[in-house]
Design an enzyme around this catalytic site. Structure first.
Site, PDB file in Angstrom:
ATOM      1  N   ARG A  92      36.282  44.664  47.988  1.00 56.16           N
ATOM      2  CA  ARG A  92      37.204  44.157  47.022  1.00 56.16           C
ATOM      3  C   ARG A  92      36.636  43.032  46.086  1.00 56.16           C
ATOM      4  O   ARG A  92      37.121  43.072  45.349  1.00 56.16           O
ATOM      5  CB  ARG A  92      38.548  44.190  47.710  1.00 56.16           C
ATOM      6  CG  ARG A  92      39.453  45.438  47.930  1.00 56.16           C
ATOM      7  CD  ARG A  92      40.507  45.041  48.973  1.00 56.16           C
ATOM      8  NE  ARG A  92      40.127  44.503  50.146  1.00 56.16           N
ATOM      9  CZ  ARG A  92      40.959  44.014  50.909  1.00 56.16           C
ATOM     10  NH1 ARG A  92      42.389  44.173  50.819  1.00 56.16           N
ATOM     11  NH2 ARG A  92      40.889  43.805  52.471  1.00 56.16           N
ATOM     12  N   ASP A 163      48.128  52.412  42.279  1.00 53.62           N
ATOM     13  CA  ASP A 163      47.373  51.787  41.456  1.00 53.62           C
ATOM     14  C   ASP A 163      46.313  52.601  40.823  1.00 53.62           C
ATOM     15  O   ASP A 163      45.607  53.442  41.479  1.00 53.62           O
ATOM     16  CB  ASP A 163      46.984  50.472  41.506  1.00 53.62           C
ATOM     17  CG  ASP A 163      46.129  50.209  42.984  1.00 53.62           C
ATOM     18  OD1 ASP A 163      45.305  51.375  43.273  1.00 53.62           O
ATOM     19  OD2 ASP A 163      46.153  49.281  43.409  1.00 53.62           O
ATOM     20  N   LYS A 186      50.022  48.915  38.837  1.00 51.76           N
ATOM     21  CA  LYS A 186      50.144  47.684  39.581  1.00 51.76           C
ATOM     22  C   LYS A 186      49.603  46.299  38.953  1.00 51.76           C
ATOM     23  O   LYS A 186      48.562  46.419  38.349  1.00 51.76           O
ATOM     24  CB  LYS A 186      49.508  47.758  40.965  1.00 51.76           C
ATOM     25  CG  LYS A 186      49.412  46.485  41.841  1.00 51.76           C
ATOM     26  CD  LYS A 186      48.896  46.965  43.190  1.00 51.76           C
ATOM     27  CE  LYS A 186      47.437  46.754  43.575  1.00 51.76           C
ATOM     28  NZ  LYS A 186      47.129  46.912  44.899  1.00 51.76           N
ATOM     29  N   THR A 217      48.276  43.569  53.848  1.00 55.02           N
ATOM     30  CA  THR A 217      49.600  42.880  54.248  1.00 55.02           C
ATOM     31  C   THR A 217      50.803  43.897  53.840  1.00 55.02           C
ATOM     32  O   THR A 217      51.728  43.550  54.550  1.00 55.02           O
ATOM     33  CB  THR A 217      49.808  41.623  52.854  1.00 55.02           C
ATOM     34  OG1 THR A 217      49.925  42.204  51.778  1.00 55.02           O
ATOM     35  CG2 THR A 217      48.651  40.664  53.099  1.00 55.02           C
ATOM     36  N   GLY A 218      50.245  44.893  53.339  1.00 55.14           N
ATOM     37  CA  GLY A 218      51.473  46.024  53.104  1.00 55.14           C
ATOM     38  C   GLY A 218      52.187  45.714  51.921  1.00 55.14           C
ATOM     39  O   GLY A 218      53.188  46.556  51.428  1.00 55.14           O
TER      40      GLY A 218
HETATM   41  C1  R5P Z   1      43.408  47.109  46.532  1.00 57.70           C
HETATM   42  O1  R5P Z   1      42.712  46.961  45.418  1.00 57.70           O
HETATM   43  C2  R5P Z   1      43.432  48.110  47.547  1.00 57.70           C
HETATM   44  O2  R5P Z   1      43.415  49.402  47.053  1.00 57.70           O
HETATM   45  C3  R5P Z   1      44.721  47.854  48.164  1.00 57.70           C
HETATM   46  O3  R5P Z   1      45.748  48.179  47.165  1.00 57.70           O
HETATM   47  C4  R5P Z   1      44.915  46.508  48.513  1.00 57.70           C
HETATM   48  O4  R5P Z   1      44.129  46.009  49.769  1.00 57.70           O
HETATM   49  C5  R5P Z   1      46.436  46.485  49.371  1.00 57.70           C
HETATM   50  O5  R5P Z   1      46.548  45.311  49.983  1.00 57.70           O
HETATM   51  P1  R5P Z   1      48.231  44.788  50.359  1.00 57.70           P
HETATM   52  O6  R5P Z   1      48.411  45.797  51.568  1.00 57.70           O
HETATM   53  O7  R5P Z   1      48.025  43.369  50.996  1.00 57.70           O
HETATM   54  O8  R5P Z   1      49.019  44.953  49.442  1.00 57.70           O
END
Ligand code: R5P
Length: 285
Positions: A92, A163, A186, A217-218
């Protein structure tokens, strides 16, 4: 020979058994000052080695452990060295967001140049479009068929990517099952703050299947669920390819949805077994 590193003990033995290959577990010890020591309990001279690792949890320690093991395998005259990374970190961070910042995936990729091939299960490819652009020795393993197989009996489904990045999986899985998919928008403000926009369409009574490659983190999934609930869906499923579930994310998400992930990372939610796909990829290497 399959060599299990610390993050793959939940699956590596099963892969070795299915592939009918000999197996050993890397011995890892920590010195009092936290330096690591690794050792191969069985002889590896002239052997083709397939290391299996999943870089979750203590990511940086696992990186050092794996690099020590690979460099030692070269030193001990292993023949070919392959690394299967069930979850590979730092993808990422593929851009310099602020002046002076590191582009982590570029630096980490260079450290692994010593392997003959690095097979990565569903790397997070966003601004870097192909794994070979950053890892010329890399190959992507896709597990979309395993996920589609899990979802095949869900009635009236709508596959949703929160997203642009996640949509590549949602769309692909929907296509395999000949079902519909939808992309949301998003905006990320920080590691723990995102906003999701849903287009105004009729979503009532659908089984909504959210698919993201990484759930950390969700917050992405939680915010998406919050927005989708306004449309009165029948049921919401959250599918993570890589379920990191930090900061109690699994507990928080389970209150509002059925949470499922693949077993690239072990957890209570890792119901989608990808061992057959990995065995197939190892056979084709
Ligand atoms: C980010 O670009 C990934 O595809 C996920 O959407 C992201 O890592 C999700 O992170 P979190 O669960 O912390 O929102």
């Amino acid at each position: 020979m399959i060599v299990s590193c610390s993050g793959a003990k939940h699956i590596a033995k099963k892969i070795a058994r299915k592939a009918k290959l000999p197996y050993q577990e890397l011995e890892i010890k920590k010195f009092p000052d936290s330096e690591l020591n690794v050792r191969f309990p069985k002889d590896i001279k002239n052997k083709n080695l397939v290391f299996i690792q999943s870089f979750y949890g203590n990511v940086n320690e696992k990186l050092i452990e794996t690099l020590l093991a690979i460099y030692t395998a070269r030193d001990l005259k292993a023949k070919k060295i392959f690394l299967v990374s069930l979850y590979f970190p730092y993808f990422r961070k593929d851009k310099r967001f602020k002046p002076g910042e590191c582009i982590s995936i570029e630096a980490i990729s260079k450290l692994f140049k010593i392997v003959d091939k690095l097979l990565v299960v569903e790397p997070h490819l966003h601004r870097i479009k192909k794994i070979k652009d950053v890892m010329p020795y890399g190959r992507r393993i896709t597990i979309v068929n395993d996920i589609a197989n899990y979802c095949k009996n869900i009635q009236n489904p709508l596959f949703i990517g929160p997203d642009m990045e996640s949509f590549q999986w949602a769309k692909h899985i929907a296509k395999i099952l000949n079902k519909e998919s939808l992309i949301l928008r998003k905006t990320r403000y920080s590691s723990r703050k995102v906003k999701i926009k849903v287009p105004k369409i009729n979503l009532k009574d659908r089984n909504m299947i959210l698919i993201d490659d990484i759930v950390s983190t969700g917050h992405t999934m939680l915010e998406t669920i919050k927005q989708l609930k306004k449309f009165k869906p029948r049921k919401i499923y959250c599918i993570a390819i890589h379920g990191l579930y930090v900061e109690d994310a699994l507990k928080k998400l389970s209150k509002h949805s059925k949470v499922i992930s693949s077993n690239t990372i072990p957890s209570k939610a890792s119901k989608i077994d990808i061992s057959n796909t990995i065995v197939q990829e190892i056979k084709n290497v």
